[in-house]
Design an enzyme around this catalytic site. Structure first.
Site, short mmCIF file in Angstrom:
data_model
loop_
_atom_site.label_atom_id
_atom_site.label_comp_id
_atom_site.label_asym_id
_atom_site.label_seq_id
_atom_site.Cartn_x
_atom_site.Cartn_y
_atom_site.Cartn_z
N GLY A 181 -12.54 -7.23 -6.64
CA GLY A 181 -13.24 -6.86 -7.87
C GLY A 181 -14.26 -7.90 -8.28
N ASP A 182 -13.89 -9.18 -8.12
CA ASP A 182 -14.84 -10.27 -8.44
C ASP A 182 -16.07 -10.17 -7.54
OD1 ASP A 182 -12.75 -11.15 -10.06
OD2 ASP A 182 -12.08 -12.68 -8.64
#
Length: 341
Positions: A295-296
């Protein structure tokens, strides 16, 4: 081309200490594989033991710092990104500086005299991993550091700001300064819902900053939690994305855009009352190594194109590309150069 210092991130820097350990080590510290926990008193000696007993890899981590490092990697312009957060005055802090500077990010850490650098132990046995995070110094950031002329200069230089939700409970005053600066100067302020517990237990803090946000990221679990705590009575991710995008704004310069990822399902983008759905690049199961940081990485890839004023479609494509690269490697790491076209 992106300008120098165009993107500034603020967040909780954690040094990932990754090593292949053994069952005895796991048993000694009562660690289970495929788990992610916050360190307790009994875990505090494990970080030094890992680095002295095993072959360890030090990787600058923490959600916002990961996204900034990925954006920097995608941009390939030294100093295009900056990052502010708190570390301790210790050897792990020195490793963090080394790792971040090597990635080309302009890091300006506040160094706390009393607390050790925040760490996350990544314990690997038989290809499976367990995470034990000790926030420590990351929790000690003070807005006085942000107000120093050399650090505030980074704020004034940046045109885009990314502060994930994890930083809201740490230094709300710092977030407020940056959010107000962005609104007053027609700059772009970006955040992330970050975790269901933040939506639940820090609702008031999150709501206070929502009017300043121009982009809000999140995944489907966080979006559904956000909806529930606000009494929206819907689990429909598309409807939730629209509602977040239509939240009142502090500045009318930019319309808010909501970006919700759903794992292997399409990315949902809500903008100006309209919805877009973008398929992600699917990866064969046998190529999947580690979803930690996916997600980062998506946010980092997205931001790398946003700061170059590319279309939302292109931003999502870059996010999916970066996420795809990261999940084929251990930790939030990447090859020397991207081959994103």
């Amino acid at each position: 081309m992106a300008d120098s210092g165009v993107l500034l991130g603020m967040g909780n820097p954690l040094l990932d200490i990754s090593a292949v350990v053994d069952d005895d080590f796991l048993n000694k510290y009562d660690i289970k594989l495929n788990d992610a926990i916050l360190a307790e008193e009994k875990h505090l000696t494990m970080y030094d033991e890992m680095s002295s007993k095993y072959t360890v890899e030090f990787i600058a981590g923490g959600a916002t710092q990961n996204s900034i490092r990925v954006a920097q990697w995608m941009l390939q312009i030294p100093g295009a990104t900056s990052f502010i957060g708190c570390i301790g005055k210790d050897k792990f802090g020195e490793e963090m500086k080394k790792s971040s500077n090597f990635a080309g990010v302009n890091v300006q850490y506040y160094e706390d005299e009393a607390a050790p650098t925040g760490t996350c132990a990544v314990c690997i046995v038989g290809g499976e991993r367990s995470l034990v995070a000790n926030l420590s110094a990351a929790n000690c950031y003070k807005s006085d550091h942000l107000k120093k002329p050399e650090n505030w200069a980074l704020v004034e230089k940046a045109k885009y700001f990314y502060i994930a939700g994890f930083f809201l409970p740490v230094s709300p005053e710092s977030v407020q300064f940056v959010a107000e600066h962005a609104a007053a100067n027609n700059k772009v302020f970006i955040t992330n819902l970050s975790a269901p517990y933040l939506c639940e237990f820090f609702k008031d803090v999150q709501d206070k900053f929502m009017p300043y946000t121009d982009f809000v990221f999140g995944n489907e679990t966080e979006a559904k939690t956000f909806s529930r705590v606000h009494g929206w009575e819907t689990d429909d991710v598309e409807e939730i994305a629209l509602k977040i995008s239509q939240w009142p704004k502090a500045s009318g310069t930019h319309k808010r855009i909501t970006v919700i990822t759903q794992g292997a399902d399409p990315v949902v983008v809500a903008e100006d009352g309209k919805l877009g759905k973008f398929p992600v690049v699917l990866l064969p199961k046998e190529k999947l190594v580690d979803t930690n940081g996916a997600g980062d990485a998506f946010v980092g890839g997205f931001l790398s194109q946003l700061v170059q004023e590319k279309s939302i479609e292109e931003c999502v494509r870059a996010g999916s590309y970066a996420s795809n690269v990261i999940i084929q490697r251990c930790g939030c790491t990447f090859p020397e150069t991207p081959d994103f076209k």
